[in-house]
Design a protein around this motif. Structure first.
Motif, PDB file in Angstrom:
ATOM      1  N   TYR A   1       0.797  -1.231   0.000  1.00 50.88           N
ATOM      2  CA  TYR A   1       0.000   0.000   0.000  1.00 50.88           C
ATOM      3  C   TYR A   1       0.821   1.269   0.000  1.00 50.88           C
ATOM      4  O   TYR A   1       0.349   2.313  -0.446  1.00 50.88           O
ATOM      5  N   THR A   2       2.055   1.213   0.520  1.00 57.49           N
ATOM      6  CA  THR A   2       2.836   2.442   0.646  1.00 57.49           C
ATOM      7  C   THR A   2       4.178   2.415  -0.061  1.00 57.49           C
ATOM      8  O   THR A   2       4.786   3.460  -0.266  1.00 57.49           O
ATOM      9  N   GLY A   3       4.678   1.224  -0.374  1.00 58.36           N
ATOM     10  CA  GLY A   3       6.016   1.108  -0.962  1.00 58.36           C
ATOM     11  C   GLY A   3       7.113   1.151   0.091  1.00 58.36           C
ATOM     12  O   GLY A   3       8.295   1.046  -0.224  1.00 58.36           O
ATOM     13  N   ILE A   4       6.740   1.317   1.354  1.00 56.94           N
ATOM     14  CA  ILE A   4       7.723   1.352   2.451  1.00 56.94           C
ATOM     15  C   ILE A   4       8.119  -0.078   2.796  1.00 56.94           C
ATOM     16  O   ILE A   4       7.274  -0.926   3.040  1.00 56.94           O
ATOM     17  N   ASN A   5       9.425  -0.315   2.817  1.00 55.47           N
ATOM     18  CA  ASN A   5       9.928  -1.652   3.111  1.00 55.47           C
ATOM     19  C   ASN A   5      10.868  -1.589   4.322  1.00 55.47           C
ATOM     20  O   ASN A   5      12.084  -1.687   4.185  1.00 55.47           O
ATOM     21  N   GLU A   6      10.294  -1.376   5.486  1.00 51.06           N
ATOM     22  CA  GLU A   6      11.058  -1.295   6.732  1.00 51.06           C
ATOM     23  C   GLU A   6      10.591  -2.381   7.684  1.00 51.06           C
ATOM     24  O   GLU A   6       9.429  -2.793   7.628  1.00 51.06           O
ATOM     25  N   PRO A   7      11.475  -2.830   8.564  1.00 47.75           N
ATOM     26  CA  PRO A   7      11.063  -3.864   9.530  1.00 47.75           C
ATOM     27  C   PRO A   7       9.936  -3.354  10.431  1.00 47.75           C
ATOM     28  O   PRO A   7       9.929  -2.195  10.842  1.00 47.75           O
ATOM     29  N   VAL A   8       8.981  -4.211  10.708  1.00 47.71           N
ATOM     30  CA  VAL A   8       7.859  -3.871  11.581  1.00 47.71           C
ATOM     31  C   VAL A   8       8.249  -4.150  13.025  1.00 47.71           C
ATOM     32  O   VAL A   8       8.748  -5.222  13.343  1.00 47.71           O
TER      33      VAL A   8
END
Length: 102
Positions: A86-93
């Motif tokens: 949905y956002t293109g953000i690929n960071e650890p949750v």
């Protein structure tokens, strides 16, 4: 398929879980009402988790529904994929309970 036995939590224990993170979901951190709180097993009973206080966290209905019977790491991957799509953000949750413990 064998039915998994869960013990019924008395009000005192439910109150303990509600206060654990100040009335917030342990996963997303959203405020939850006492009545709306779900109790989630970190390691689900379906994959041999124990029905103990140490294996339980308070959760909102949405997080509980998405997590289902998966473990926390699989849930983390699922949430990461949803965020990325949905956002293109690929960071650890990092879940709320992890932020609170550090």
């Amino acid at each position: 398929m064998e039915q998994i036995k869960r013990r019924r939590l008395p009000a005192k224990e439910r109150n303990y879980f509600y206060k654990m993170y100040g009335g917030r979901c342990a996963y997303c951190g959203t405020h939850i009402t006492f009545r709306g709180m779900q109790i989630d097993h970190k390691i689900p009973l379906a994959i041999n988790g124990e029905d103990t206080k140490e294996n339980m966290l308070p959760a909102c209905r949405t997080c509980r529904r998405i997590k289902g019977t998966s473990d926390i790491e699989y849930f983390r991957k699922t949430i990461s994929l949803i965020i990325f799509r949905y956002t293109g953000i690929n960071e650890p949750v990092r879940f709320y309970f992890e932020k609170e413990e550090s």
